[in-house]
Design a protein around this motif. Structure first.
Motif: not given
Length: 284
Positions: A1-2, A5-6
């Motif tokens: 998920m991170a 987003r990045a």
């Protein structure tokens, strides 16, 4: 998920950077701007080509030493294939492989470093010169697409915010450079990214002038940090493209202006097109 987003944030930053590059290109296609831009770029290119030609030994030694420092740090941490501690068996023959790989890594990184240093030196010289030679003309051209901004002029609403706005990039240059150099293996990449961002960030005071307060400018910059970084990296790449790099000073100045102005109001990101004239309506 991170990671997603990045990735999405990076994609949005480069999309904004390309949009501002296109807007800057449009505004640079004027004879007066073109001539000044080409003149600055030719002078900077000739100067740094002469420096690199006459001092190639010293530059090569410096790039080699820094490259060895980076590669050796990565090898000690086991990040580089072929350089992991192959300790003891085989004597000199056993050392030949890792030593050869070490030389190859150092030479490749030193070459990349020299190219980046050459490109960065040209872009830095251009940025220093264009504030006095070209920025005013490009800024006036860019402002024509933001009529609401042309009607504004305000002073800093806070001495502290004004100091932070002016001193921020200098602190980033000094402390940020030190922090980047302390991170092994990726310190060179981080340093290039930092300098690419700061190259644009240092132009924002000239782009904004007294149009808006320092707090508004800081807010705009905070929202555009990723796009400024992406735009700075694009400018470093364009410095290596013949003929196109003649437009580099105008593109750098225009891009800094558009990034700042579009960051003031995300709703105005369709910018470049003047908004419809506002009409005062009588109260209901």
């Amino acid at each position: 998920m991170a990671i997603k987003r990045a990735f999405d944030a990076s994609l949005a930053a480069f999309r904004e950077a390309f949009a501002c590059l296109g807007l800057a290109f449009r505004d640079s296609l004027r004879p007066g701007i073109l001539l000044r831009s080409a003149g600055i770029c030719v002078l900077a290119s000739v100067l740094w080509t002469w420096v690199f030609f006459h001092y190639y030994e010293q530059i090569g030694i410096g790039c080699g030493a820094l490259s060895f420092f980076i590669v050796y740090g990565g090898a000690m941490l086991g990040f580089l294939p072929g350089l992991g501690g192959g300790g003891g068996s085989g004597g000199m023959a056993g050392m030949a492989g890792p030593l050869g790989m070490l030389v190859l890594y150092v030479a490749a990184l030193a070459l990349v470093m020299a190219v980046v240093l050459y490109s960065g030196a040209i872009v830095l010289s251009i940025r220093v010169a264009l504030r006095w030679v070209l920025m005013g003309k490009v800024r006036a051209r860019c402002l024509r697409h933001y009529p609401a901004l042309q009607q504004r002029a305000t002073g800093d609403d806070s001495l502290l915010l004004g100091a932070r706005y002016i001193l921020g990039p200098w602190l980033g240059f000094t402390l940020g450079t030190l922090a980047c150099l302390l991170i092994p293996l990726v310190n060179g990449v981080l340093l290039v990214m930092l300098l690419a961002y700061l190259n644009v960030r240092f132009l924002t005071p000239a782009a904004f002038g007294s149009l808006v307060s320092s707090s508004e400018q800081l807010e705009a910059i905070n929202g555009q940090r990723g796009a400024m970084l992406a735009f700075g990296l694009l400018i470093l790449l364009l410095a290596l493209v013949p003929v196109v790099n003649l437009l580099l000073p105008a593109l750098l100045a225009g891009g800094a202006c558009h990034l700042g102005y579009r960051g003031l109001d995300p709703a105005r990101r369709a910018a470049g097109a003047a908004p419809a004239a506002q009409v005062s309506l009588p109260p209901c």
